[in-house]
Motif scaffolding. Structure first.
Motif, PDB file in Angstrom:
ATOM      1  N   ARG A  71      32.460  38.349  44.904  1.00 63.29           N
ATOM      2  CA  ARG A  71      32.478  39.518  44.025  1.00 63.29           C
ATOM      3  C   ARG A  71      32.967  40.746  44.791  1.00 63.29           C
ATOM      4  O   ARG A  71      33.746  41.548  44.276  1.00 63.29           O
ATOM      5  N   ASP A  72      32.508  40.882  46.001  1.00 60.35           N
ATOM      6  CA  ASP A  72      32.895  42.027  46.821  1.00 60.35           C
ATOM      7  C   ASP A  72      34.389  42.022  47.111  1.00 60.35           C
ATOM      8  O   ASP A  72      35.038  43.073  47.132  1.00 60.35           O
ATOM      9  N   LEU A  73      34.945  40.820  47.288  1.00 59.14           N
ATOM     10  CA  LEU A  73      36.383  40.708  47.552  1.00 59.14           C
ATOM     11  C   LEU A  73      37.199  40.977  46.292  1.00 59.14           C
ATOM     12  O   LEU A  73      38.355  41.390  46.378  1.00 59.14           O
ATOM     13  N   GLY A  74      36.621  40.691  45.123  1.00 59.10           N
ATOM     14  CA  GLY A  74      37.266  41.069  43.867  1.00 59.10           C
ATOM     15  C   GLY A  74      38.382  40.184  43.392  1.00 59.10           C
ATOM     16  O   GLY A  74      39.105  40.559  42.464  1.00 59.10           O
ATOM     17  N   CYS A  75      38.535  38.982  43.980  1.00 58.02           N
ATOM     18  CA  CYS A  75      39.604  38.074  43.547  1.00 58.02           C
ATOM     19  C   CYS A  75      38.984  36.845  42.898  1.00 58.02           C
ATOM     20  O   CYS A  75      38.073  36.230  43.484  1.00 58.02           O
TER      21      CYS A  75
END
Length: 365
Positions: free
Chosen positions: A330-334
């Motif tokens: 989620r933090d990476l957003g991909c």
């Protein structure tokens, strides 16, 4: 290349057709594929030109063109998609081709050698146009040095698969030095593999355009970490599939090749199952691979914190770590799908577990 004689009823049927040329020609449309080779040999030996002419037109594997006045026949097996060697193997077929070596040329893309005496192997290699072979599979290590010497003639050789647990030490370097063009695919699985072998791989000029590299089951725990880094750097522009399952890779080795891995822009599949990685190393791995635009299949080991000291699975800890990895995604957003494998598998005991649910992150997750 398996060796067995055609069934007697097949030979008798072919001879019966050969004796009646009109019947042979009219039956070609309905002829079983296994009858074509013995009928062709019988017609060629008996100089039945009309039968041969009709067979060329109806040949189910590929055409056999007659070239000019030299009467040279080319048996082209490169695009047949058939297990043609099982029909044309056996002592009688070898003898038939050997007697006509000046007028028969055999072409094929893939050569598979399974439990054959060395004399027969060398006979096969002497009959086939080696320059057109792209893939050779040798399931045993016997006589590998002699066979390797024949590779010097292979300018189109593309795929090398070695899977013998007792593959002789030092032969890999010898085989690499025989290559005339870069390999597309290299697979050395469950083989005895030394640091010297990996050094030769990373230094070979013909291991610089790989599309697929499979070293699963090769223990590299004590190898210098930079060797995999160099190997990946050389192939970063072309590599599409990487399989390092059960290689004994630890955090220090992973961290050494992560920068090179992040430059593999065409990588589509990456598997590291069964290795000894921590949660911290897994987070670094996920961040480095997030930049790869083509990566679609990711299979990683459950972090070492998932187990007790003796390898007993901590299920509550596993659930916690899966949630932690999802937060990283989620933090990476991909959007990504990653598979986490237990080792050993609690269901079947294999080193790689294929029964786990994937961790899925999408924009709506």
């Amino acid at each position: 290349m398996s060796v067995h004689n055609p069934p007697r009823h097949v030979i008798l049927a072919a001879v019966s057709l050969w004796r009646d040329e009109a019947l042979a020609i009219s039956s070609l449309e309905y002829l079983s594929m296994e009858l074509y080779p013995p009928l062709f040999m019988a017609a060629f030996s008996g100089r039945n030109r009309e039968t041969l002419k009709a067979m060329v037109q109806a040949w189910p594997f590929v055409r056999l063109p007659l070239v000019g006045k030299c009467k040279m026949w080319v048996v082209d097996l490169r695009n047949t998609g058939q297990n043609f060697t099982s029909l044309w193997s056996g002592a009688s077929s070898y003898g038939w081709v050997e007697q006509r070596k000046s007028s028969i040329h055999l072409w094929c893309k893939k050569l598979k050698i399974v439990s054959m005496p060395m004399d027969n192997i060398m006979k096969v290699l002497s009959m086939v146009q080696l320059d057109y072979i792209q893939e050779v599979q040798k399931q045993e290590q016997h006589h590998i040095v002699q066979i390797t010497s024949q590779f010097l003639k292979l300018s189109h050789f593309q795929d090398l698969h070695l899977a013998s647990p007792s593959f002789p030490e030092g032969c890999l370097d010898q085989m690499l030095r025989c290559l005339k063009s870069p390999l597309d695919s290299l697979s050395r699985t469950k083989c005895w593999f030394t640091e010297s072998d990996l050094t030769h791989l990373s230094q070979s000029p013909d291991i610089s355009q790989l599309k697929s590299l499979d070293l699963s089951g090769v223990t590299m725990t004590d190898f210098r970490p930079e060797l995999l880094q160099v190997l990946l750097e050389k192939n970063a522009a072309t590599i599409q599939e990487l399989d390092f399952d059960v290689c004994g890779i630890m955090d220090s080795q992973l961290e050494a090749f992560l920068p090179a891995l992040s430059h593999c822009s065409r990588l589509r599949s990456f598997s590291l199952c069964g290795n000894l990685l921590s949660t911290a190393a897994m987070e670094k791995l996920l961040r480095h691979t997030a930049v790869l635009p083509c990566l679609r299949q990711e299979c990683y080991p459950a972090p070492q914190e998932t187990y007790r000291p003796r390898g007993v699975l901590l299920e509550a800890r596993l659930a916690q770590l899966r949630a932690q990895l999802l937060e990283i995604l989620r933090d990476l957003g991909c959007p990504r799908i990653i598979w986490i494998s237990l080792s050993p598998c609690p269901r079947c005991g294999e080193d790689v577990c294929h029964h786990m649910e994937p961790i899925i992150y999408s924009y709506t997750a």
